[in-house]
Design a protein around this motif. Structure first.
Motif, PDB file in Angstrom:
ATOM      1  N   SER A 121      -1.890   5.328  -6.154  1.00  0.00           N
ATOM      2  CA  SER A 121      -1.431   5.898  -4.890  1.00  0.00           C
ATOM      3  C   SER A 121      -2.205   5.329  -3.717  1.00  0.00           C
ATOM      4  O   SER A 121      -1.648   5.183  -2.626  1.00  0.00           O
ATOM      5  N   ILE A 122      -3.472   4.993  -3.949  1.00  0.00           N
ATOM      6  CA  ILE A 122      -4.215   4.321  -2.873  1.00  0.00           C
ATOM      7  C   ILE A 122      -3.536   2.986  -2.539  1.00  0.00           C
ATOM      8  O   ILE A 122      -3.288   2.660  -1.376  1.00  0.00           O
ATOM      9  N   LEU A 123      -3.197   2.261  -3.580  1.00  0.00           N
ATOM     10  CA  LEU A 123      -2.561   0.960  -3.354  1.00  0.00           C
ATOM     11  C   LEU A 123      -1.242   1.139  -2.608  1.00  0.00           C
ATOM     12  O   LEU A 123      -0.927   0.382  -1.691  1.00  0.00           O
ATOM     13  N   VAL A 124      -0.500   2.166  -3.026  1.00  0.00           N
ATOM     14  CA  VAL A 124       0.784   2.392  -2.361  1.00  0.00           C
ATOM     15  C   VAL A 124       0.552   2.767  -0.906  1.00  0.00           C
ATOM     16  O   VAL A 124       1.251   2.301  -0.011  1.00  0.00           O
ATOM     17  N   GLU A 125      -0.465   3.559  -0.674  1.00  0.00           N
ATOM     18  CA  GLU A 125      -0.760   3.932   0.709  1.00  0.00           C
ATOM     19  C   GLU A 125      -1.121   2.700   1.535  1.00  0.00           C
ATOM     20  O   GLU A 125      -0.752   2.599   2.694  1.00  0.00           O
TER      21      GLU A 125
END
Lengths: 1277, 192
Positions: free
Chosen positions: A420-424
């Motif tokens: 989710s960090i990467l997606v953010e």
């Protein structure tokens, strides 16, 4: 003629000078270029005139124009003319212009040699100075060679102004003409102690520059620099020296130990921040070089960190910056001590200064732990949002990814959070690092199997919302993320909740606006999705739904078939045809899903980044031979354009490939049909396949597969333990995870507490151990997912890596020269070059008188040097053997901790050494040269040994006698006092030393232990294994009894060897034997003479002029109860066999009434181990050595050895001069080297009381003897 | 080693450039432009170190600069030079200029680029620090200037130039480069 001159001077009045030019340019702001071009025309006119003043003026103006960016190299010859003017004013202008615009390829430089030489020898020091300054900027290899000698002479100029310039320029000369380094070095070294501080500083400067690149050659200067450091008050010099020590310590940990104290003193005392900072830096370097296990150094670390904190807290931004910079160095080795300052560093992230923020980011990288990763990344994410300016934001982004992915995702406990960090991060606008994010997504999804379900869901959402990313996607790199998203969704489509929706998302017409390589992935993965969709649809619904899906494909794919990108086009048309065919089958109601998905069956394994490089070329495959006959010459001309084209193709695929990123993926599909390819073609294809994972599928032969490659079964099975079931609809926020993680940890902690309580209840009767529920330690945090991170594949029998290539163009490589070797005649700097003939005609001759004068001392100097070298070598032997003695003084010297101790020693040394006595005392250089000696404050593990065999018959048990002897030899105190009164002062000193020694002898036992444990410790550092300090080692003596009678006892110590580098005897090796003579009786012993009967192989070195049977006088007399030591040098031809030499000692015993002549026979025993030198060896070098075939092996078994393994090793190290290469449990490899360069390798294994030693050596005889001796050593105990 | 010394004003106009490694004129100008770009966008109250001017290459190099009134003094140094030491060196150099030109200002540098070079030559030689003692530097410069004077100078130019400058109607340039007035925080490098 006269008229011309007059005209010239009139012209001059109208010439512009520099100021006019500047003013003119300022007044022509609008048409500057035009104005300057007219000025250049004028200058060209001026340069044509004969008047040197006019020329100089013109050149001066040119220098200014050069600064503005105009090329003035066309005037190079005129510059040379001006340089050669006799007037200082013009000369200076000329040299300035030359230094601004000359460079190595300026051809007129070669015309300057004689002019410069003349200027260098000018009686006016400023002419010389100007020439030196100019030369320093444009020196070429030719100039350096031709002028090196002149500059060398200037290093001893009477004026310090010239000396310092000459010293500095030598560095440039060395760079251009490396051969000059060795001849010039002694003089350079002298300049370190020049009376003028400027010259001294220049010399320090030059040596520091040299040493920075090739530190190991300058280790021997450490004592001298140490002295300078403790005596100099010039901060510039101090800073340089301290920086230099920072470069030297990694090579010599003992140096570090010696440095710590003075440096900490400086840290405490100095008020200059620059000096303080450099001290801290060097202390850090020292601490890094030392083993971290030393408890007494934690204080130093604390001091450093503390001081750095003060710097960081300072309001001065410069100090803050430097503090962070130094902090990051500590971080590497002592992360704990930095981590406690996390608050401060996080605070720096908010600093307005970007340099400081970047430094703080660097630090954060090393400070993360499982516990704080989420928190830190959360903070960084906040900064990402706040950050203005893309560079800093990009930096933040890469740092976040670096921090998370470091050491194989070690600190990530929750990969859902990471995804989710990467997606953010994909929501960042305008970042250049889309491709970095994409490669992380791919890497995580492939390697962490447990996360695939989640990742696929996220990626599907990303694909669905691609329009959000594509706002301005052509311009920024973020659309790269779609590449990863599409691939993940396709490859792991079985995890998709709604594959149909994703398929539609991937076939939207807007996709056609994406970059080609991404479209290609879209198309390919649409096909995979199609297969999955078919599979799910078939069977449970009627045929129309599946046909609709095919229809969708057939409708949408043509957009891609028309793509300008070849790759997209090819894939699209392949797949389109396939789908059409499938549709046909479907219309006939044939079930195709199974077969279609078989196309994409199988698992992709991650391949290590360098795997491709390491695939060994299979036997019988010659990559250079032609597969088809090369086209004939005439044909090739026509074919050329084609050839270029085909050449480009692989380049393309590779380029694209690097985009995919380092993690290359190899598809390994299994299928029943094994292609009937020849082995060679298969091999070639496999490589191709590894290169491009996607290629294989669209090519018609994609189903031909290679079963010998490790398939799915080899991938480690993953255990999934989802403690927190998560289903977050839509794009999740990473923050949720932080909370969830927090809760999870709390829960775990609570559980643990419960368990603890239980335990405590059970343990209640015990001591009531404290169960602190304080901050949890790293290990307490269990990851949310038990995750196996699939390791990357490497090809079988991959070749060992060969990555560390150095830049071959580094000019400093040529300066890696051993400076301790004596100068050979051939190495002299050429005095006059081939241009000397021209020089003779020129007026240069007039200075030849003093040229010769200066040359003469130089020659002498060289001779001296050579002598000194010889002496040094001798000294070294002597001193090495003195190491032992030195160590005894260890204690006392630690107190004064500098060179003084060594100097006090000097007279004694001379009295001991008859052969040296005749030579002038050059104690200084000798001392300096011998680094080991200087460093011997810190114990040397090597060089000390005991020759186990005792020749004298009466020596029943060596150990007993020796320890007894040591105690016996305690001097009779009152008698000593009496003697002292009557003795000359020289003797007195010896005496005092003697006393010290004797006192130390009492502590001998203790000391041996001390040295030895240290030694072991050091070795373990070298080899990177930390050995725990185990029980104390038994004492080991290095003396053995040689012979004894009622009057005198002779003990032989420490046969210490030096391989004679000078080679004055062919293949000669020297062994130094030190013998302690101890007076046991009550009478005075004098006129002692030592003689040995030479054998063919071993000869005692006697002073020149004495015959082969003459005895050597022992250079001292012995009062009662006193012992003293003498050293004898033996030359040995062959070292493969132990040697025995018979000898006699004659002496006169003088009592009050009479004197008698006495004699004592002894046998000197040179064991084979005494020819071995402890040489450290690294395990890789060791392995390489063992692989080389030319070693003969042999082995020996020792039964009933009843001692701990580390004692055993220590004993072998100590007695037989080995060093431990590596130790694993009860097995150790050891290495030593003989003075003649034979390698001896041991593998020592122990089980119970049996020790087996396997040994290899290139000299079987030597090996056998060494093994025998080892056996003997252990049979004695 | 010092790789380059650049002096330029607030608008990026070079006042003195001294490269200790060869670059073509074109490259030199590009370096000046880039360095100016890097340095000029920084506030005066941030640190004086800059990493990664891509042109004077490599991670080993740092830009160390100081901003005095209208001028930037930029040293490009490698890791063998102490950062604070280099800052001190810039200070020494500027103070020396101040002494030699008696209240130095940008105009002095503009019209006497050659003299500034001669002074610099007494401080740094071939990229290495030659002398850090200001009195020694000033003394050597003065002796050489006297020599030049005794030879009659390049022409009688200096006098003319000075008068010319005085008579010229130049756009106002702050004359307050005087170092004594500007309070720059110098880390105490005591015996420099």
């Amino acid at each position: 003629m006269a008229l011309k001159i007059v005209k010239g001077s009139i012209d001059r009045m109208f010439d512009k000078n520099l100021q006019d030019l500047v003013r003119g340019i300022r007044n022509h702001k609008d048409d500057e270029a035009k104005y300057i071009s007219t000025c250049i025309d004028e200058i060209k006119q001026e340069l044509k005139q004969d008047n040197i003043a006019v020329k100089a003026n013109a050149v001066c103006k040119l220098t200014y124009l050069q600064m503005l960016g105009y090329d003035v190299s066309w005037a190079a010859f005129n510059i040379v003319e001006v340089m050669s003017s006799s007037k200082f004013t013009y000369k200076r202008i000329g040299y300035l212009a030359a230094s601004q615009c000359f460079h190595e390829s300026t051809d007129v430089i070669m015309l300057t040699t004689n002019q410069i030489r003349k200027d260098l020898s000018s009686p006016n020091q400023y002419d010389t100075g100007v020439a030196l300054t100019g030369l320093s900027c444009f020196v070429t290899p030719d100039l350096a060679r031709d002028l090196a000698n002149d500059i060398m002479t200037l290093m001893s100029h009477t004026k310090p102004y010239i000396r310092k310039k000459a010293v500095l320029i030598m560095y440039k000369v060395f760079l251009k003409y490396p051969e000059s380094l060795r001849p010039a070095f002694p003089r350079l070294k002298e300049k370190l102690e020049d009376p003028d501080p400027g010259v001294q500083s220049a010399a320090v400067n030059v040596i520091c520059e040299l040493a920075r690149r090739n530190p190991k050659n300058y280790l021997s200067l450490a004592p001298l620099f140490f002295k300078l450091m403790t005596s100099s008050t010039n901060n510039w010099v101090l800073i340089k020296i301290i920086k230099l020590f920072g470069a030297l310590t990694p090579l010599e940990p003992r140096l570090g130990k010696k440095l710590i104290e003075p440096l900490t003193n400086l840290i405490h005392s100095t008020s200059a921040m620059s000096l303080l900072y450099e001290c801290v830096n060097t202390v850090i370097a020292v601490l890094i070089s030392l083993s971290s296990g030393m408890p007494n150094h934690s204080a130093s670390i604390q001091l450093c960190v503390q001081k750095l904190r003060i710097l960081i807290e300072d309001s001065d931004q410069n100090l803050k910056y430097l503090g962070l910079l130094a902090m990051s160095k500590i971080l590497k080795t002592h992360p704990k001590s930095v981590q406690s300052h996390k608050d401060l560093i996080l605070q720096c992230l908010d600093d307005k200064d970007e340099s400081i923020r970047l430094r703080a980011l660097d630090l954060l990288y090393g400070m993360v732990s499982k516990k704080n990763l989420m928190e830190i990344v959360k903070k960084l994410m906040l900064h990402v949002d706040k950050a203005e300016g893309t560079t800093y934001r990009d930096e933040l982004l890469t740092k976040i990814i670096d921090i998370c992915s470091q050491s194989n995702y070690q600190y990530i406990t929750n990969f859902e959070w990471y995804i989710s960090i990467l997606v953010e991060l994909t929501r960042l606008e305008g970042t250049r690092h889309g491709h970095l994010i994409a490669s992380q997504m791919l890497d995580v999804a492939i390697r962490v199997k447990a996360i695939r379900v989640f990742a696929v869901a996220q990626m599907a959402t990303l694909l669905d919302n691609a329009h959000l990313l594509t706002g301005n996607m052509q311009r920024n790199g973020i659309c790269e993320v779609l590449y990863a998203a599409a691939w993940i969704c396709g490859e792991f489509s079985e995890h998709l909740e709604n594959p149909m929706q994703t398929l539609e998302a991937m076939l939207r017409p807007k996709v056609a606006t994406l970059p080609g390589h991404i479209q290609a992935v879209y198309v390919q993965n649409a096909a995979k999705l199609f297969a999955t969709v078919l599979k799910s649809q078939e069977g449970n619904t009627d045929g129309t739904v599946t046909q609709d899906t095919s229809q969708l494909m057939i409708e949408r794919l043509p957009v891609f078939v028309q793509s300008a990108n070849l790759e997209v086009q090819e894939r699209a048309s392949c797949i389109l045809q396939l789908v059409k065919y499938i549709q046909k089958l479907q219309q006939k109601d044939v079930e195709v899903a199974e077969e279609v998905s078989a196309l994409f069956a199988g698992e992709l394994n991650p391949v290590a980044p360098k795997a491709q490089k390491k695939v060994p070329v299979p036997e019988g495959l010659d990559l250079d031979t032609w597969i088809n006959e090369p086209p004939s010459e005439s044909e090739s001309e026509d074919e050329q354009p084609k050839a270029i084209f085909t050449k480009e193709e692989p380049k393309h695929s590779r380029a694209r490939h690097t985009e995919v990123d380092e993690k290359e993926l190899a598809r390994v599909r299994c299928s029943k049909t094994v292609a009937a390819f020849t082995a060679i073609r298969r091999e070639a294809r496999k490589q191709e396949q590894a290169n491009n994972p996607f290629y294989i599928k669209s090519s018609p032969s994609s189903q031909k597969v290679y079963q010998e490659t490790p398939g799915v079964d080899h991938i480690p099975v993953i255990q999934i333990d989802l403690t927190v079931p998560l289903k977050v609809p839509g794009l999740p926020m990473s923050d949720q995870y932080v909370k969830l993680e927090e809760e999870r940890r709390q829960k775990e902690r609570a559980e643990k507490k419960k368990k603890d309580k239980k335990k405590r209840k059970e343990k209640r009767s015990g001591r009531g151990k404290k169960h602190d529920s304080g901050p949890e330690s790293e290990e307490d945090i269990t990851p949310a997912h038990m995750v196996d991170i699939v390791t990357e594949e490497m090809p079988e029998n991959a070749l060992p890596s060969d990555d560390d290539e150095k830049d071959p163009n580094d000019p400093h490589k040529a300066l890696d020269i051993d400076l301790d070797k004596p100068l050979a005649d051939s190495e002299k700097i050429p005095v006059r070059s081939h241009r000397a003939a021209e020089a003779a005609k020129s007026p240069v001759e007039d200075r030849d008188a003093d040229g010769i004068a200066t040359q003469l001392p130089k020659k002498k100097h060289g001779k001296e040097k050579r002598e000194e070298k010889k002496k040094k070598d001798k000294d070294r032997e002597r001193k090495k053997s003195k190491d032992e003695k030195k160590k005894k003084k260890h204690k006392s010297e630690e107190k004064d901790g500098d060179l003084l101790g060594a100097e006090v020693d000097e007279p004694v040394v001379q009295s001991e050494e008859p052969s040296q006595a005749s030579e002038p005392p050059t104690s200084n250089s000798a001392e300096v040269s011998d680094l080991d000696f200087w460093l011997s404050n810190a114990p040397v593990p090597s060089n000390i040994q005991e020759v186990p065999k005792v020749a004298a018959a009466e020596a029943a048990s060596a150990a007993e006698v020796i320890s007894g002897g040591a105690q016996d030899s305690e001097p009779d105190e009152p008698k000593d006092a009496e003697m002292e009164a009557t003795k000359p002062s020289k003797h007195k000193k010896k005496k005092q030393k003697k006393e010290k020694e004797d006192k130390e002898k009492k502590k001998k036992k203790h000391h041996h232990y001390h040295h030895h444990s240290d030694g072991v410790g050091e070795e373990s550092v070298q080899n990177g294994t930390v050995e725990e300090e185990e029980e104390p080692l038994p004492s080991m003596s290095n003396y053995c009894l040689l012979a004894e009678n009622s009057y005198i006892k002779m003990m032989m110590e420490d046969a210490d060897q030096v391989y004679d580098i000078q080679g004055n005897l062919q293949d000669g090796s020297q062994v130094v034997v030190s013998v302690i003579f101890e007076n046991k009786c009550d009478s005075f012993l004098k006129s002692m003479e030592f003689n040995v009967l030479d054998s063919l192989n071993s000869k005692l070195q006697r002073p020149e002029g004495s015959g082969p049977h003459d005895s050597l006088a022992v250079p001292f007399q012995l009062p009662p109860g006193v012992s003293n030591e003498a050293r004898y040098v033996f030359t040995v031809q062959s070292i493969v066999m132990p040697q025995k030499l018979k000898g006699t000692l004659t002496f006169i015993v003088k009592t009050e009434e009479s004197s008698t002549h006495e004699k004592l026979d002894f046998k000197l025993h040179f064991t084979c181990t005494s020819y071995l030198i402890t040489t450290p060896c690294y395990s890789d070098a060791f392995a390489k050595l063992l692989e080389s075939a030319d070693l003969k092996s042999s082995s020996v078994r020792l039964e009933g050895v009843n001692m701990p393994f580390h004692h055993l090793l220590a004993r072998i190290c100590f007695h037989h001069h080995f060093s431990v290469v590596e130790r694993i449990d009860s097995c150790a490899s050891m290495y030593s080297r003989s003075i003649q360069g034979h390698h001896v390798c041991l593998l020592v294994k122990t089980s119970g009381q049996t020790v087996s030693i396997d040994a290899k050596c290139d000299e079987p005889m030597l090996l056998g003897n060494v093994l025998d001796e080892i056996k003997q050593t252990f049979s004695q105990c | 080693m010092i790789k380059a010394i650049l002096i330029f004003n607030n608008h990026g106009k070079p006042r003195l450039i001294r490269f200790y490694q060869y670059f073509t004129e074109e490259m030199q100008q590009q370096i000046i432009r880039e360095t100016f770009h890097l340095v000029s966008k920084r506030d005066d109250n941030v640190c004086n170190f800059l990493e990664g001017g891509s042109l004077i290459g490599g991670s080993d190099y740092k830009l160390i600069y100081r901003h005095y009134a209208t001028l930037y003094f930029v040293f490009c140094v490698d890791s063998s030079e102490s950062e604070l030491g280099s800052l001190g060196l810039i200070q020494v150099f500027v103070e020396t200029l101040d002494k030699c030109f008696e209240n130095v200002c940008e105009l002095d540098l503009i019209f006497h680029m050659d003299k500034v070079h001669y002074i610099l030559q007494e401080v740094v030689m071939g990229g290495m620090v030659l002398e850090t003692n200001m009195n020694e530097i000033v003394a050597q410069v003065e002796v050489q200037n006297r020599m030049e004077k005794s030879e009659g100078g390049l022409s009688a130019a200096p006098a003319r130039a000075v008068s010319a400058v005085k008579n010229m109607n130049l756009p106002e340039i702050p004359r307050n480069i005087n170092i004594g007035d500007i309070n720059i925080k110098v880390p105490s490098l005591s015996p420099f």
